[in-house]
Design an enzyme around this catalytic site. Structure first.
Site, PDB file in Angstrom:
ATOM      1  N   GLU A  66     -10.152 -11.911   1.152  1.00 36.44           N
ATOM      2  CA  GLU A  66     -11.026 -10.948   0.489  1.00 36.44           C
ATOM      3  C   GLU A  66     -11.047 -11.062  -1.035  1.00 36.44           C
ATOM      4  O   GLU A  66     -10.634 -10.151  -1.742  1.00 36.44           O
ATOM      5  CB  GLU A  66     -10.618  -9.523   0.904  1.00 36.44           C
TER       6      GLU A  66
ATOM      7  N   ASP B  63      -0.250  -6.046  -3.660  1.00 31.47           N
ATOM      8  CA  ASP B  63      -1.657  -5.766  -3.371  1.00 31.47           C
ATOM      9  C   ASP B  63      -2.229  -4.946  -4.515  1.00 31.47           C
ATOM     10  O   ASP B  63      -1.543  -4.696  -5.515  1.00 31.47           O
ATOM     11  CB  ASP B  63      -1.806  -5.056  -2.012  1.00 31.47           C
TER      12      ASP B  63
ATOM     13  N   LEU C  60      -1.981  -3.024  14.068  1.00 30.23           N
ATOM     14  CA  LEU C  60      -1.423  -1.786  14.602  1.00 30.23           C
ATOM     15  C   LEU C  60      -1.616  -0.606  13.659  1.00 30.23           C
ATOM     16  O   LEU C  60      -1.079   0.470  13.895  1.00 30.23           O
ATOM     17  CB  LEU C  60       0.059  -1.989  14.939  1.00 30.23           C
TER      18      LEU C  60
ATOM     19  N   HIS D  67      -7.049  -8.995  -4.475  1.00 35.23           N
ATOM     20  CA  HIS D  67      -6.027  -7.984  -4.170  1.00 35.23           C
ATOM     21  C   HIS D  67      -4.940  -7.947  -5.249  1.00 35.23           C
ATOM     22  O   HIS D  67      -3.752  -7.870  -4.938  1.00 35.23           O
ATOM     23  CB  HIS D  67      -5.400  -8.244  -2.789  1.00 35.23           C
TER      24      HIS D  67
ATOM     25  N   TRP E 290      -7.031 -13.894  11.448  1.00 32.96           N
ATOM     26  CA  TRP E 290      -7.030 -12.437  11.577  1.00 32.96           C
ATOM     27  C   TRP E 290      -8.379 -11.858  11.969  1.00 32.96           C
ATOM     28  O   TRP E 290      -8.440 -10.783  12.554  1.00 32.96           O
ATOM     29  CB  TRP E 290      -6.525 -11.786  10.276  1.00 32.96           C
TER      30      TRP E 290
ATOM     31  N   ARG F 110       0.844  -1.197   0.000  1.00 37.06           N
ATOM     32  CA  ARG F 110       0.000   0.000   0.000  1.00 37.06           C
ATOM     33  C   ARG F 110       0.883   1.252   0.000  1.00 37.06           C
ATOM     34  O   ARG F 110       0.646   2.208  -0.708  1.00 37.06           O
ATOM     35  CB  ARG F 110      -0.914   0.006   1.212  1.00 37.06           C
TER      36      ARG F 110
HETATM   37  C1  TNX Z   1      -7.955  -6.395   6.161  1.00 39.14           C
HETATM   38  S1  TNX Z   1      -6.263  -8.774   6.962  1.00 39.14           S
HETATM   39  C2  TNX Z   1      -7.112  -6.838   5.154  1.00 39.14           C
HETATM   40  C3  TNX Z   1      -6.122  -5.910   4.575  1.00 39.14           C
HETATM   41  C4  TNX Z   1      -6.285  -4.518   5.116  1.00 39.14           C
HETATM   42  C5  TNX Z   1      -6.546  -4.540   6.606  1.00 39.14           C
HETATM   43  C6  TNX Z   1      -6.663  -3.165   7.202  1.00 39.14           C
HETATM   44  C7  TNX Z   1      -6.503  -9.077   5.583  1.00 39.14           C
HETATM   45  C8  TNX Z   1      -6.163 -10.442   5.288  1.00 39.14           C
HETATM   46  N1  TNX Z   1      -7.021  -8.150   4.739  1.00 39.14           N
HETATM   47  O1  TNX Z   1      -6.198  -5.921   3.172  1.00 39.14           O
HETATM   48  O2  TNX Z   1      -5.130  -3.808   4.839  1.00 39.14           O
HETATM   49  O3  TNX Z   1      -7.739  -5.259   6.845  1.00 39.14           O
HETATM   50  O4  TNX Z   1      -6.652  -3.188   8.602  1.00 39.14           O
END
Ligand code: TNX
Length: 516
Positions: free
Chosen positions: A289, A159, A382, A228, A356, A130
């Site tokens: 995602e 990403d 964080l 992503h 997560w 990012r």
């Molecule tokens: C979720 S954790 C995401 C990330 C984002 C993050 C922001 C995860 C596997 N995917 O793409 O950056 O939340 O807190």
């Protein structure tokens, strides 16, 4: 000598009140690779110089039976460090560093310390996709992680908003995919007007891997597929639905890889080169995602799914890819790690799950028999604000205070005896963090607290720990680290209206963007 500022704390310390004065040049005996590690950890910032001698050094590094990464330290008329492996030596040197920083810089308290970690996986994740972070800063950050006795650096290399890993077979990934013309977020809905980009060559990353290995840190690379991937699609649009640019805004985007044979071949090329650079046993394949709407709408994807014999059609495509990559990695002696969505795509038993979404997902993964790394958003992300004070610089919506982190019990709802709980990890996502100083601010001191939990388990005496944390923060500040004081940001750390301005829509509840 005052109480030593040991972060993380050591398992056992017996102090006899004496002091050992070190000479300006300290002799060290023991294996040369161990001497090198000692020099790497103890030279920068301490003002001490070390030289290797064949035997009976002022500091003796000796082979001894200890737990992995454990060590024994005896400081009397001289210093003996006993360890079984390089990890133990690095840990002992991190402790020596803390002891030196506590009093006069060339004095050590005479004492005996025995120490070993609670968790085997003590990780920190860094999102360099990012926002690109400069290589020298990554080296520096590895040093800081080693001081905290962390042993994994998870690098999120790709990403939607940028591709940071040089791939020789597919050069457009970095030519076209490594930069964006501007960045959008709710503070700058029309974009900040400034291009952003960068990538690491394979040679640079090899140097980083070696630097980390000398400090007992394994660099775990992540290539995030099949979602992503806007940066990948910007380079090779024909691997998606045809047209795509590197994303300038953030969120879960609909563009994903079309998983036909041509895409799969490119993914394999990428991972082939990745394995040549990173010797980590663990390789992260992302998997988070990934919306399926584009596949549902694609005639070709329905055909591919049918050809692969997927009974649930395109819904099964991600499961197919996950399975394929897991086997592909296993054939090459590596193990796949995936974000916990991977649980829904039928992971193979040897696959490690990075939990997560919350603690309960960790439990589900453990019950399914997987090795698990706990990385719950509510505690270990964080990138979230550190308080609801108006001055906090930009972050991801939601608040994770240092007190929240301190109160975390990673065993909550889990069996502490399970060997499948490998450990814990801190996440530094960088959507709202555009430069290293800001990243330091988000990392410290919450990362230090997670390091304490990774090394020792849950914190049972918050008041005493807070007193220690206060001294640790003062130490970090004295070293020039952009640490957040426990009470809140210093005036020059605040958001203001410049690059660290708080995106309006991601305000934590009760906060106001400097009342703009
Ligand atoms: C979720 S954790 C995401 C990330 C984002 C993050 C922001 C995860 C596997 N995917 O793409 O950056 O939340 O807190």
């Amino acid at each position: 000598m005052p109480d030593p500022t040991l972060m993380p704390r050591v398992h056992r310390l017996d102090d006899d009140g004496g002091t050992l004065q070190l000479p300006p040049r300290v002799s060290v005996s023991g294996p040369v690779t161990w001497f090198d590690a000692l020099q790497d950890v103890l030279t920068p910032g301490t003002g001490l110089r070390f030289h290797h001698v064949p035997e009976r050094g002022m500091i003796r590094l000796v082979q001894q039976d200890t737990a992995p990464d454990g060590y024994e330290l005896r400081i009397g008329d001289d210093v003996t460090v006993g360890a079984h492996d390089l990890g133990g030596i690095v840990g002992a040197c991190a402790t020596l560093r803390n002891l030196l920083a506590t009093g006069e810089r060339d004095q050590l308290p005479t004492c005996r310390i025995t120490d070993s970690p609670r968790f085997a996986w003590r990780g920190v994740h860094l999102d360099v996709a990012r926002h690109f972070m400069p290589l020298p800063w990554l080296f520096w950050f590895v040093d800081q992680a080693a001081h905290l006795k962390l042993n994994r650096l998870h690098l999120h290399l790709t990403d939607d908003q940028g591709w940071r890993f040089e791939v020789k077979a597919h050069p457009r990934l970095t030519e076209a995919g490594s930069w964006r013309p501007f960045t959008q977020n709710p503070a700058w809905p029309d974009g900040d007007g400034t291009p952003h980009g960068g990538y690491y060559t394979q040679e640079q990353l090899r140097a980083l891997v070696a630097h980390a290995a000398a400090r007992n840190i394994t660099v775990v690379p992540e290539i995030d597929v099949p979602g992503h991937v806007r940066a990948l699609l910007a380079a090779y649009p024909h691997l998606g639905t045809g047209k795509a640019e590197v994303a300038t805004g953030f969120g879960v985007l609909p563009e994903v890889l079309e998983l036909h044979d041509e895409s799969v071949a490119v993914i394999e090329d990428i991972f082939t080169e990745l394995l040549e650079v990173f010797d980590s046993e663990w390789i992260h394949i992302g998997g988070d995602e990934c919306p399926r709407d584009q596949w549902r709408a694609s005639e070709r994807m329905h055909q591919v799914a049918a050809a692969r014999g997927l009974e649930d059609g395109v819904e099964g495509l991600q499961r197919w890819l996950t399975g394929h990559l897991q086997s592909w990695l296993a054939e090459r002696g590596r193990r796949a790690i995936g974000w916990d969505e991977i649980l829904e795509t039928g992971p193979q038993p040897q696959t490690i799950v990075m939990a997560w979404r919350d603690q309960s997902v960790g439990r589900t993964a453990l019950e399914a028999g997987h090795d698990v790394i706990l990385a719950p958003t509510q505690i270990t992300y964080l990138d979230h604000y550190q308080s609801d004070q108006a001055g906090e610089p930009s972050g991801q919506i939601g608040v994770v205070t240092w007190q929240d982190v301190m109160a975390w019990d990673p065993f909550d709802g889990l069996d502490p005896a399970t060997p499948h709980l490998l450990g814990i990890q801190a996440q530094l996502w960088s959507e709202y963090i555009s430069d290293p100083r800001h990243l330091e601010y988000m990392a410290f001191p919450r990362l230090s607290i997670l390091a304490e939990i990774a090394w020792n388990g849950p914190i049972e005496d918050p008041e005493r720990f807070t007193a220690l944390l206060r001294r640790h923060v003062a130490q970090l500040e004295a070293e020039g680290i952009n640490v957040r004081p426990l009470e809140g940001p210093r005036p020059w750390q605040e958001a203001g209206t410049g690059p660290r301005a708080r995106p309006l829509e991601s305000m934590p509840e009760g906060g106001s963007p400097a009342d703009a």
